[in-house]
Each structure stands twice: as structure tokens, then as C-alpha cells.
Design a protein around this motif. Structure first.
Motif, PDB file in Angstrom:
ATOM      1  N   PRO B  81      70.606 -41.014  64.020  1.00  0.00           N
ATOM      2  CA  PRO B  81      71.356 -41.169  62.764  1.00  0.00           C
ATOM      3  C   PRO B  81      70.968 -42.382  61.928  1.00  0.00           C
ATOM      4  O   PRO B  81      71.146 -42.369  60.724  1.00  0.00           O
ATOM      5  N   GLU B  82      70.431 -43.416  62.559  1.00  0.00           N
ATOM      6  CA  GLU B  82      70.162 -44.635  61.782  1.00  0.00           C
ATOM      7  C   GLU B  82      68.687 -44.998  61.760  1.00  0.00           C
ATOM      8  O   GLU B  82      67.947 -44.645  62.655  1.00  0.00           O
ATOM      9  N   LYS B  84      65.841 -44.271  59.994  1.00  0.00           N
ATOM     10  CA  LYS B  84      64.836 -43.214  60.099  1.00  0.00           C
ATOM     11  C   LYS B  84      63.535 -43.663  59.455  1.00  0.00           C
ATOM     12  O   LYS B  84      63.544 -44.385  58.462  1.00  0.00           O
ATOM     13  N   GLY B  86      61.615 -41.774  57.732  1.00  0.00           N
ATOM     14  CA  GLY B  86      61.267 -40.926  56.599  1.00  0.00           C
ATOM     15  C   GLY B  86      60.192 -39.919  56.986  1.00  0.00           C
ATOM     16  O   GLY B  86      59.389 -39.487  56.165  1.00  0.00           O
ATOM     17  N   ARG B  88      58.471 -36.604  57.626  1.00  0.00           N
ATOM     18  CA  ARG B  88      58.593 -35.229  57.167  1.00  0.00           C
ATOM     19  C   ARG B  88      57.541 -34.395  57.906  1.00  0.00           C
ATOM     20  O   ARG B  88      56.348 -34.528  57.657  1.00  0.00           O
ATOM     21  N   TYR B 150      53.972 -36.449  57.221  1.00  0.00           N
ATOM     22  CA  TYR B 150      53.791 -37.781  56.660  1.00  0.00           C
ATOM     23  C   TYR B 150      55.116 -38.528  56.728  1.00  0.00           C
ATOM     24  O   TYR B 150      56.166 -37.918  56.938  1.00  0.00           O
ATOM     25  N   GLN B 152      57.108 -42.566  55.540  1.00  0.00           N
ATOM     26  CA  GLN B 152      57.112 -43.708  54.642  1.00  0.00           C
ATOM     27  C   GLN B 152      56.843 -44.959  55.468  1.00  0.00           C
ATOM     28  O   GLN B 152      57.701 -45.372  56.247  1.00  0.00           O
ATOM     29  N   ASN B 154      56.863 -48.197  55.116  1.00  0.00           N
ATOM     30  CA  ASN B 154      57.863 -49.269  55.161  1.00  0.00           C
ATOM     31  C   ASN B 154      59.055 -48.863  56.007  1.00  0.00           C
ATOM     32  O   ASN B 154      59.564 -49.641  56.808  1.00  0.00           O
ATOM     33  N   ASP B 155      59.502 -47.629  55.807  1.00  0.00           N
ATOM     34  CA  ASP B 155      60.651 -47.162  56.582  1.00  0.00           C
ATOM     35  C   ASP B 155      60.308 -47.124  58.065  1.00  0.00           C
ATOM     36  O   ASP B 155      61.169 -47.393  58.905  1.00  0.00           O
ATOM     37  N   PRO B 241      58.389 -32.603  47.842  1.00  0.00           N
ATOM     38  CA  PRO B 241      58.145 -33.356  49.077  1.00  0.00           C
ATOM     39  C   PRO B 241      57.936 -32.477  50.311  1.00  0.00           C
ATOM     40  O   PRO B 241      57.388 -32.930  51.312  1.00  0.00           O
TER      41      PRO B 241
END
Lengths: 822, 409
Positions: B81-82, B84, B86, B88, B150, B152, B154-155, B241
Motif C-alpha cells: 500500500p505504501e 510504490k 510506479g 507499470r 517501466y 518511475q 525517483n519513485d 500510460p
């Protein structure tokens, strides 16, 4: 900014439609009426166009709302604004720069995911984004507290005044007249219909009057004794000087956890919000006569909280130059949804008002929907969430209206929890059993102003809701009540049901016409029936009990009280010798339901309750605790049981007697959330969710409840016969989900072999069958039949995740209804 | 900022790899870890410029497995839940435009099968169904990998950092490492801009500064920053996306959707690189000027499949200095020459995507008594045991970049 309108000197003596109010809504209605071929339209504006709320609107156009049908209307708005400039030659300032919506916690993210699933189910593009992706679209944002975001590429913004002028111009191009400087002073009403509008400049005869008066809508309604529950609220937003980095294509930004929104404005921002404790605007002597193109005084104290939240999101805001803090009154409603439709009080009196500060987004779709309603005589789609008939008498109370509107407005950006209840102005209407149920641990919600127990808290548990998008705190208690009803016996207070009496020599004939099912039954029989409109759509879903030759007792859902009464009244053929009375208040209702119901009732009364003598779907009068009770053997929970209709003054005594006698059988209170899970197991449809004017009885699997096998004409018959011949394009079905972790709430998208075919109209959990349950319509343009439905693999999209589901044409529990007929 | 106390393990560099290594250490029970990042925020150098593609289809089974481990980690983190990453999991298409490339794909599929990675050859029509805006008629064959995707970058770094902190690791920003303390052939600590820190192990995950940090330990490694650029276009029809990632090796390109725009990058035939001492330790690597010729070249290369590329406006250009090494393989593990000095770098532009797998191999190299052949083949000693010429090594590293998709890589 005056426009080239006709000079306010010569009023036409007559027009087919008179629209009152020259803001963006009034102009949109005029525009759409002319597009539907009704050109004899006059718009009367008190002073000059846009001078009410339109001129100071912020101008964001966001399509996503809590209701799917409203979202669909707004989708149309966006299509319209894209075309309006080329059509009218008047710029609207419309740009589809997209809308970003942020989530700062997992609950909000869960809400966004469910919204995304809903949006996808009718083709509204909405992408879930990670915090980094969101920051790419909006580099000036601080994303350190984000857990996710959503992006709607087709959202945008417009210039409110330009938009209004474009609509006005478009309306005039097609023959409408717009007259400024003309104030309405009254209405000419004959035989309950609009016959004309009275103004300071003279009278105009008309068939239809449309109240688009914004913050004056309630006042205008009063002139015709029509209730229009809008309340003016203060709404503020600031405009900054240009800020470096702000580009024209920056998407609009909504940050509901911080209660604020942002929009690019001439190189800077317009930034506003919905504070938790908003302020109403109630000048002591009403809105001043000459209040026009006017703002209220800026209130920095009130705005400070929002400003600080906004700075946390966009740090540049702190040092930005502030050009202006705009405070303008906007018309808000007690439930956050706008108001559309023909008033139940006066025929021909329509209302389009109360847009809760999103009139710029809504006026396109709402204007069109209202125009279609006017021209067609009925709504062109299911508009129940915004229907003016959803209100009751209690909405006429000013104090209640102000308090409830303040509460609803303060919740505009808070989480829209499933099953969340309002608090203000409560308790308003209480059944005679209220105190007993309260001391029995009842946790109450309200519907249509009625206090209703949602569930009962056992000893030691606080009777308070803690909402969630997962399993909430009441889940296990509702499960307990549910199982108890199936295995023993429960007592439900259903007093809030609406009840009418239709009486007179013409009652059978009138009701025969209005009801799809055959109500020409012997006295003492109950008939479950739909009331259809001309297209076969279901306007109401209710039970009729024939009391005697000339008297029928009609029972329907609590929230439909105004609407169903209005529908029946308006469809009684002219000249019928009947009287329709609302007897809701005079009668309390107790539902005694469960396999042991007979054991209990038998002790309370002398009558023979055996199935031979008192079969299912019949009604008898019984004596209980000194009262004459109408016992109707009908159930909405799917067990053996009786709905006891009791004179209000005796309700307490009857309740006490049943509770006492039922001790050994384990009789216990049960609430409305248990009713919902019980009825879901039985596949019983709820009007407004599973059956609406967008569905016919054939599509809903209720063809057996229509008297098509007889020759008797009834409203909607032709449409149903045609549909029977042509075949169905959608059909109600039942879904079960085995995975206990999945929480169905309704609106989940249905996929058949990977293709999107519809969505759930109801969702929940069946505590007896131990599965997630859903009701929904599977659609196929090429036709839907048993073979089509039963072949194919089904999945449901729940909060953006696909889960396998099983389709059945039968409800999950007791499909043959054997329990009910015990 | 986390406190600066002594720690058993110090990781130098807070990008995708540094954070991934800390995360892997914590998962293996090693939580007395301190990460030092010289900038004010984690993942603000090369990681922030990464495109985030994660491809599992490779030429060796070990390499496929490293990528699969990363994907497994990303999927698990995304399901929590916390924090993530990002991630996909949209799948990927690998498009061959020549017969030779087709043959290479066949070998890659065989490798994938051996590693247990699901892939499938799909028809041009099936490919078009996934990317309707593209013209697949020039394609000879298309290899589909459904579990690719892919994320993100930074995330991802924040996702690692969040979980590592929860397990007790410390990550400090704004701290520059100035020197490594050694005694009797082993690491004893680091000197930083905020004072000295005692430790037993130093892990060099310093990215473009990895050469400098190695020098501090008295080791010279052939790690060369090579400029890489890609652009993101303005919104284009059909981009969303959820589209799969696409690689067109014959055109030396990769692409994906970035929200509603096109993200397009590649490996240009004439690369730009730095000699490691072109800039100083602690300094940001030199600023990169956007090279519009290179962007133009990408657009030309994609034209046979997507003619509209030429009409796209460019919204932003990403540019960074991923590091390349002469043999194109990661440098992972401890050197015999200095106990306690562990490499985690030379990623050849696979730092972000490989981060979880790299972290796992770093841990293996440190904690396993007998690391696998593959991990041992990545040891820095393969360079330190042999003479190498800086200019030649740099030229080789550039070739690795330029022939990124070269046949037989």
C-alpha cells in the motif's frame, strides 16, 4: 460587458418557454432548446447577463464527480465547449489542458482507483499516475506527501463570461430572445400549471417557465410555491500575479486532501478551495435588490487555512504577488448535487439551479438534459441524483437548509465514504420506535429526513460508523444480523417507507393504467409491480395492496416519497374519480422476518397464520397488542415474514409485545444494512440503482411482473411489446465473487472475455452464501440472450484490478423462493 | 536527514543502485547500514534522468535472471500500500527489421525459455493491436514479453529508501565522501564533509563518481560516463500510460508512452563521453547541452514505424551520464586488494532497471562463502588484475554504448 441584446422595452406577449436568469445555465438551456427545434424561447435577465454568479466563477471544468450519470453529463459539456467557438464565432476561452487529481493517503488513492474504474466503464479517459509522473505534469508541485494521482486529459478550463456569451449568441442565432433589465415578480398558475410569468415590464403568457436564478432560485420558486432548496454560500479564490514557470498548458489541479484547486490564469494561478467550515451568505432581509455584478468582502481569515494548505503544495505561492481575493456567493444544495427537473408542485415549472460552484463544468450537460426534459416531457436519461423530486417537505425549512448545505459544502473535497451519513439538522423525522431502538444499540443514519437504524451495536460496542473503502467496522455486526434473520427471526423498523392511499370508484381503472402488473386482483392481495414511462423505462418499483373494491394501499421506498407520489398523481388519467393521499406519517411499519416469524406472530394474535389460510402476497388485518394491524405477507429480505403496518400511536405497544413474545425464539433488532445484504442475496432490485428509467422490466428480468399476456393497456405497454419482439440489448444478471478479500460496492466494470460489457448497479457481500455479490446489466449491441450471457468468462474490475466472477441468471440464495412461501 | 553515526556498512551514492543495495542488505538482515548521498535529495543525478524501462529479454541466462529478480521486486513493492515505485507491468515489444535481427531474437527467446521468462513471437497485426498508431509492416518479427514494463526511477529510489528506513537503515543526504580510511589492507572508515565515520565495509554506488571513489581507495577502474539523452513529446494521439514498452534494436531505439506523450530515446552512433578526471570528486558532472542532432536522428530512425514522429513537439529532453565499462558488464563485488571495499557500479545504463538484481548480487558477493560463477565474473578484480590503457578503455566503453543493441551483445 454588455452584449447586443434586444432592448428591454417590448416584451413579447407570449412565448412557449420563458427562462428566468441570464447566467451560464439559463443561456445553456436556451441554446439547447433551440437546437431541439423549440425556437420560441425568451430569456429574462434581471439586469445583465452573467451578473449573478457566472461572472466570478473560477472556470475549471472537471468531469469526474461522485455520480456516474453526472460525470456523463459533464463529458458532454466538454464536447460542447470544444465546438462552441467555431459554431458561434464567440470565443469561450475553452482549453482542454487536462485535470490532475492528487492523493495523499491510501484511502484517497482507493477512492481514485474506484473512480477510475467507473470512468473507464463509460469511456472517460483517466490515467493513474505515480507521484513522479504527476510532478512531470506539474513541476511546481511539492510531491513529497503524494501516494498517487490521476490525470484526465480531456478536462480543462473556460472563461465563464465568454462561455455564457457564446451560449447566448448561439441561442439567439437560432431564434431565441434575450431580454435584459427585466425582473420577474410572479407567476400565473392555473389548475396547477404554469400559464404565464409576471414581470416589472409586463406579463408574458407561456407554457413553460424555467427557474435558472442561481442564488435567487429559492426566492423565485417561492413566487410559485415551488420548493427549490438552494442556499447561497461564500466561495473564495485568489488570483496571483504572473509566476515564472507557469505555462498556458498547465493542467488544472485538484488537491482534495488539501481542500484546494489550482488553475492557470494569465501566467499566474487562480487558487481556491472548499474549506471544512464554509460560510453561508444570508443577508437578514434577503439578497439585496440591486446586488448585481457584485462581490462580497474578501475574508482572509476564512481563507487562511486554504492558503496555507495550498502553499504546502505549491511553495512558490508563498512569495507570489496576490492580485485579488475574490469572494462571490454561489448557490449550493443540501446534498452537493445540482437540481434539475419539473417541480412536483406546479406543472410546467422547471428548475436548473444549485450548481455547487461547478456550474461552468456542468451547464453544458445540464442545460442539454433540462432542455430534453422540457421538450420530451420526461428526463431523457436517469437523472435521479439531480432530480428535483428527491427532496421532501423538510427541505422547505430554512434552518435545516442552511445547516445541511453548510455540512454538504464542507464535505465537497472530503472523502466520499461509501455509506457515509450526514449529521446536521438531525434528528428530524423519527419513527415512534426511535428511543427504543436507540437504547437497543441502534446506529442511525438518515434517509429523506427519517432516522433509520443502519445496524445495531452489541453491548460494549460503540454505535458509531467508521467508514472505509475496505471492510468497515459494522461489517461483522451486519453479518450477524443477516445470519440471524435467515436462521431465527429479526425485527426491522421500516416506518420510513412511503405509503399512499388511492381511493375512489375510478381507482382500479386508474391504477391499472399506471401499473405494469395486473392490480385488478381480489381484495387482500398484494401485487409487486413497476410503473413504466412511455419508453418502458421503470419510473417506480413498488407494492400495491388492494384493500377493497375502491381502495388501494401503495408502499414504496423511503427516498421515492415525493417522486412516486408525483408520478402516480400526474399519470392518473384526466377525469378519473379518485383521490390520492400520502399516509406515510400515520403508519409505522415493522418487518418481522425469519423462519421463526410465524412462531412469534402466532403468539401475538388469534388469527390463523398458516400458509393455506394466509398465503404469501396477501394481506389481513390482525389484532396485536390492542391495535388493528395490516399484516402484509411480503418481504424484502427473502424469508418467511410479515410487514406489519401499524397505526403510529400503537407502534410502541406492538413492538414491545413482539419483543416480549419472541424472547424464546431469539427475536432481535436488525437494521438497514442487513436488509441490503439480505436482499442482495435474493436478487431483489432496488429502484434508483438496479432499476431506473434507463431500464425496462424485460431488461431487468421482471417481465413476469408485467401484464403483457392480458389485453389490458398500460403506460409503457407498446414500448415493452416492441422490445419483446426486437430482443434485448442488455439484461440484468447476478455475479458472485469467491475471493473474500474483494470488496464490491457497486459500479465495478463487467468484462466478458476481456471485453467491457457493463457495470454493477449494486454490490455487497452475502453473509449466508459467503461470497461477494453483484447485480448488473450485461450489454451487447447485437443482442443479449441466455446463450450469450451464459457463455464467456467474466471478470469485474474492482478499483482498477480485475477479479474473476461467475455469472448467474438466478440469485445466489433460495432462487425458487421456497423460504418465503413457507 | 538521518543521523551520522558509525555503521557496519557505508554505501556511497543515493541513486537507484545505492538505494537498491541498501534495500537488499536490509532484506538479508544487514540493517546497520548508512547511505551517504552528496546532493540534498536522493536520486537527483543520473537516476532522475533515467527513462525507467525494465527489460528482461537478454543474451545470457544469468542476465535474464538478474532482470527477473528486479521485476519480481518491483511488482512486490507496487502491490504494497505504501511507497510504490510506479511500476507499470505493461509488457514490451521487441521489433526486428532485418533477418539477422530475427535470428538474434530466436536465440534470445531460447535464452528466455531457459531462464523461465515468458515470451512469445506475435504477428504484426497483434503488435498493431497493442500500438495502433504505429505501422508494423516493416517488421520481420515481433517478440512480446508480457512481464516487462517501466517505472518511475525517483519513485523507485524512494520506495527502496522507505523500506530500508523501516528496517533500521539510515540514509543521509547532503554529505560528501572525501576519503576512505584504510589500515592493513582493509577499510576502516570514511571521511566526509560532516566528519569521520567508522565502518567495516564501503560499497561504491557513486555512479558517475564511482571512478573517483575507487581512486580514494587506491584502485583505478575503467568507469566512463557516456552521455545519454531522450526526449518526451507533447501529447500525441493514442499515447497513454498503459501502452507496452517498445524496443527497435535495428534502429537503435527504445520508446514508451509517458502519460499522454511519446518518450523516445536511443544510442546514437557517435557518443560523447568523459574521461573520469574531466571533473572532480564532489563536483556535479559537467552540464549537458541538448543535442538536437541526436534527437533528430531518433526521429528519423523511428519514421518507418511512426511517420508522425516528425510532427511531434518536444516537451522536455532528459540527459544524463550513465557509466560504461569496456566489457559492458556490471562491476560488482569486493576486490581482493582491499578488504571491505565493494563495487556496485559500471552499470552500462542498466542501473535503475537492474537495481534490485544488482543489490541481490552485491549481497551474494559479500555474504555467500562461495558466490556463483556469474557474480564472480563481475568482480572488479577482472580489471585490477590486468593492465589497461585509459584511452583504449574509454574508446571501448563508448563502443559498448554505440552498439548497445549490436547483434550478438
Amino acid at each position: 460587458m454588455a452584449s447586443d441584446t434586444d432592448q428591454a422595452v417590448q416584451l413579447p406577449p407570449r412565448a412557449r418557454v420563458v427562462i428566468i436568469g441570464g447566467g451560464v445555465v439559463g443561456c445553456s438551456v436556451a441554446y439547447h432548446l433551440t437546437r431541439l427545434g423549440w425556437k420560441d424561447v425568451v430569456v429574462l435577465e434581471r439586469k445583465t447577463l452573467t451578473g449573478g454568479s457566472t461572472f466570478h466563477a473560477a472556470g475549471l471544468v472537471g468531469q469526474l464527480r461522485s455520480s456516474a450519470s453526472i460525470t456523463q453529463l459533464l463529458k458532454y459539456s466538454v464536447d460542447l465547449y470544444g465546438k462552441l467557438e467555431s459554431e458561434t464565432g464567440q470565443a469561450t476561452g475553452w482549453k482542454a489542458n487536462g485535470g490532475l487529481r492528487l492523493a495523499c493517503n491510501n484511502e484517497r488513492l482507493a477512492e481514485i482507483k474506484r473512480q477510475a474504474t467507473s470512468a473507464h466503464s463509460f469511456g472517460l479517459e483517466m490515467h493513474l499516475l505515480s507521484p513522479s509522473e504527476a510532478k512531470e505534469l506539474w513541476p511546481m508541485m511539492d510531491v513529497s506527501d503524494l501516494v498517487g494521482a490521476a490525470f484526465l486529459p480531456t478536462d480543462g478550463q473556460a472563461s465563464p463570461s465568454d462561455l455564457c456569451q457564446a451560449l447566448a449568441k448561439g441561442a439567439k442565432m437560432e431564434g431565441a430572445q434575450i431580454i435584459e433589465g427585466c425582473r420577474v415578480t410572479g407567476f400565473d398558475i392555473r389548475d396547477g400549471r404554469v400559464a404565464g410569468v409576471q414581470t416589472e415590464l409586463g406579463d408574458i403568457e407561456c407554457e413553460i417557465a424555467v427557474n435558472c436564478c442561481g442564488i435567487w432560485a429559492r426566492e423565485c420558486g417561492r413566487l410559485a410555491n415551488v420548493s427549490v432548496p438552494v442556499q447561497a454560500m461564500q466561495h473564495q479564490y485568489l488570483i496571483t500575479e504572473p509566476i515564472e514557470g507557469v505555462t498556458a498548458d498547465l493542467p488544472t489541479l485538484r488537491d482534495p486532501d488539501r481542500l484546494c484547486y489550482f488553475k492557470e490564469e494569465v501566467g499566474g494561478f487562480a487558487m481556491g478551495g472548499y474549506e471544512l467550515e464554509p460560510m453561508s451568505w444570508t443577508p437578514p432581509d434577503g439578497i439585496p435588490r440591486d446586488f448585481h455584478f457584485q462581490l462580497l468582502e474578501s475574508d482572509w481569515d476564512q481563507f487562511e487555512g486554504l492558503f496555507l494548505q495550498a502553499v504546502g503544495r505549491v511553495p512558490e505561492l508563498e512569495n507570489a504577488g496576490i492580485r485579488q481575493l475574490i469572494n462571490g456567493p454561489e448557490a449550493f444544495t443540501p446534498d452537493g448535487s445540482f437540481i434539475l427537473g419539473e417541480s412536483p408542485e406546479v406543472r410546467g415549472f422547471f428548475v436548473g439551479a444549485g450548481f455547487n460552484a461547478y456550474g461552468i463544468a456542468a451547464n453544458g450537460g445540464a442545460g442539454r438534459a433540462l432542455a430534453e426534459w422540457i421538450v420530451g416531457g420526461e428526463p431523457s436519461m436517469d437523472l435521479w441524483p439531480v432530480d428535483i423530486r428527491r427532496f421532501g417537505e423538510y427541505h422547505r425549512d430554512t434552518k435545516f437548509l442552511i445547516e445541511r448545505t453548510i455540512e454538504a459544502t464542507g464535505k465537497h473535497y472530503t472523502m466520499a465514504w461509501p455509506s457515509e451519513e450526514h449529521e446536521s439538522g438531525r434528528p428530524l423525522k423519527m419513527s415512534p420506535l426511535y428511543e427504543r431502538l436507540k437504547s437497543g444499540g441502534g446506529c442511525f443514519g438518515s434517509k429523506f429526513g427519517w432516522e433509520r437504524p443502519n445496524w445495531f451495536a452489541p453491548d460494549g460496542v460503540k454505535p458509531m460508523d467508521e467508514p472505509s473503502y475496505g471492510r468497515a467496522n459494522w461489517f461483522e455486526h451486519v453479518a450477524s444480523e443477516h445470519r440471524h434473520t435467515r436462521e431465527a427471526v429479526s425485527l426491522f423498523d421500516e416506518s420510513s417507507f412511503a405509503k399512499y392511499l388511492l381511493a375512489g370508484p375510478g381507482a382500479e381503472k386508474a391504477l391499472s393504467w399506471i401499473c405494469a402488473n395486473d392490480i385488478a386482483v381480489p381484495p387482500g392481495r398484494l401485487v409487486y409491480t413497476q410503473l413504466c414511462n412511455q419508453c418502458g423505462g421503470i419510473e417506480a418499483d413498488l407494492t400495491v395492496c388492494r384493500l377493497d373494491a375502491d381502495q388501494f394501499y401503495i408502499v414504496t421506498g423511503t427516498g421515492s416519497a415525493t417522486r412516486d407520489f408525483n408520478w402516480i398523481e400526474r399519470n392518473i388519467p384526466d377525469g378519473s374519480d379518485v383521490v390520492l393521499t400520502d399516509v406515510s406519517m400515520a403508519t409505522a411499519v415493522l418487518g418481522l422476518m425469519g423462519p421463526l416469524a410465524r412462531e412469534v406472530l402466532t403468539q401475538a394474535t388469534d388469527a390463523d397464520l398458516s400458509s393455506d389460510v394466509f398465503p404469501f402476497a396477501t394481506s389481513r388485518e390482525l389484532q396485536i397488542a390492542g391495535a388493528t394491524v395490516r399484516a402484509m405477507r411480503v418481504t424484502f429480505v427473502g424469508e418467511l415474514g410479515w410487514e406489519l403496518h401499524i397505526p403510529s400511536e400503537s407502534a410502541g405497544a406492538v413492538y414491545d409485545r413482539l419483543m416480549e413474545l419472541g424472547q424464546l425464539n431469539g427475536i432481535a433488532n436488525a437494521g438497514y444494512r442487513a436488509i441490503d445484504s439480505l436482499r442482495l442475496e435474493k436478487g431483489y432490485r432496488i429502484w434508483g440503482a438496479d432499476v431506473t428509467p434507463d431500464h425496462t422490466p424485460l431488461e431487468a428480468g421482471l417481465g413476469w411482473a408485467a401484464k403483457l399476456k392480458t389485453d389490458t393497456p398500460f403506460l409503457g405497454r407498446e414500448a415493452l411489446e416492441k422490445q419483446k419482439a426486437d430482443g434485448l440489448a442488455k439484461r440484468l444478471v447476478f455475479f458472485t465473487v469467491d475471493d473474500p478479500e474483494v470488496v464490491l460496492l457497486g459500479r465495478e466494470t463487467i468484462y466478458r472475455s476481456g471485453k467491457r460489457v457493463g457495470w454493477l448497479t449494486s454490490g455487497g457481500f452475502g453473509h449466508t452464501v459467503g461470497q461477494g455479490l453483484g447485480i448488473g446489466y450485461v450489454r451487447n449491441a447485437g443482442g443479449v440472450d441466455r446463450d450469450f450471457l451464459l457463455s464467456g468468462d467474466y471478470e469485474l474490475e474492482v478499483a482498477c484490478e480485475r477479479v474473476p466472477a461467475k455469472l448467474s441468471m438466478q440469485p445466489a440464495y433460495d432462487p425458487k423462493s421456497e423460504r418465503v412461501k413457507m | 536527514m538521518d543521523k551520522l553515526g558509525d555503521a557496519e556498512i557505508v554505501v556511497i551514492g543515493g541513486g537507484g543502485v545505492g538505494c537498491g543495495v541498501v534495500h537488499s542488505l536490509c532484506q538479508a538482515g544487514k540493517t546497520d547500514v548508512l547511505l551517504l548521498e552528496k546532493n540534498e535529495t536522493l536520486a537527483s543525478e543520473t537516476t532522475s534522468q533515467a527513462a525507467g524501462l525494465v527489460g528482461q529479454v537478454r543474451t545470457s541466462v544469468d542476465r535474464v535472471k538478474l532482470a527477473m529478480w528486479s521485476v519480481k521486486t518491483f511488482s512486490e513493492m507496487e502491490a504494497e500500500p505504501e511507497a510504490k515505485p510506479g511500476w507499470r507491468q505493461v509488457g514490451s515489444l521487441r521489433v526486428a527489421l532485418t533477418d539477422e535481427r530475427m535470428a538474434e531474437f530466436e536465440q534470445m527467446k531460447t535464452t528466455a525459455d531457459k531462464a523461465g521468462l515468458e515470451t512469445a513471437f506475435i504477428s504484426n497485426d497483434e503488435a498493431k493491436a497493442k500500438w495502433p498508431m504505429f505501422d508494423f509492416s516493416p517488421a520481420k518479427t515481433v517478440l512480446w514479453c508480457p512481464s516487462d514494463g517501466y517505472l518511475q526511477p525517483n519513485d523507485l529510489a524512494m520506495a527502496y529508501a522507505h523500506r530500508a528506513r523501516q528496517k533500521g537503515a539510515h540514509l543521509a543526504t547532503g554529505v560528501t565522501v572525501k576519503g576512505i580510511r584504510m589500515e592493513n589492507g582493509r577499510v576502516t572508515g570514511v571521511d566526509t564533509s560532516q566528519g569521520a565515520i567508522a565502518c567495516d565495509t564501503v560499497i561504491n554506488a557513486a555512479g558517475a563518481h564511482a571512478w573517483h571513489v575507487s581512486k580514494m581507495a587506491g584502485l583505478e577502474l575503467p568507469i566512463f560516463p557516456v552521455r545519454h539523452e531522450y526526449f518526451v513529446s507533447v501529447d500525441a494521439k493514442g499515447m497513454k500510460p498503459e501502452l507496452p514498452v517498445m524496443r527497435v534494436p535495428d534502429a537503435s531505439l527504445y520508446l514508451r508512452a509517458e502519460i499522454n506523450g511519446l518518450l523516445l530515446g536511443g544510442w546514437e552512433p557517435e557518443s560523447l563521453s568523459l574521461a573520469p578526471d574531466d571533473f572532480e570528486n564532489g563536483q556535479t558532472p559537467p552540464r549537458i547541452e541538448e543535442d538536437w542532432d541526436v534527437m533528430g536522428w531518433f526521429i528519423e530512425q523511428i519514421a518507418p514505424l511512426y511517420g508522425k514522429a516528425a510532427d511531434l513537439g518536444v516537451r522536455s529532453i532528459f540527459k544524463g551520464w550513465p557509466t560504461f565499462v569496456p566489457d559492458g558488464k556490471f562491476i560488482i563485488g569486493e576486490s581482493r586488494r582491499l578488504k571491505g571495499f565493494v563495487m556496485a557500479g559500471g552499470c552500462n545504463a542498466h542501473g535503475v532497471s537492474g537495481s534490485a538484481g544488482i543489490g541481490r548480487h552485491v549481497v551474494e558477493s559479500m555474504l555467500e562463502p562461495l558466490p556463483s560463477d556469474y557474480v564472480r565474473s563481475l568482480s572488479p578484480d577482472r580489471f585490477l588484475d590486468n593492465e589497461w590503457n585509459s584511452a583504449k578503455a574509454q574508446a571501448k566503453a563508448k563502443r559498448i554504448y554505440e552498439t548497445y543493441y549490436g547483434l550478438g551483445h
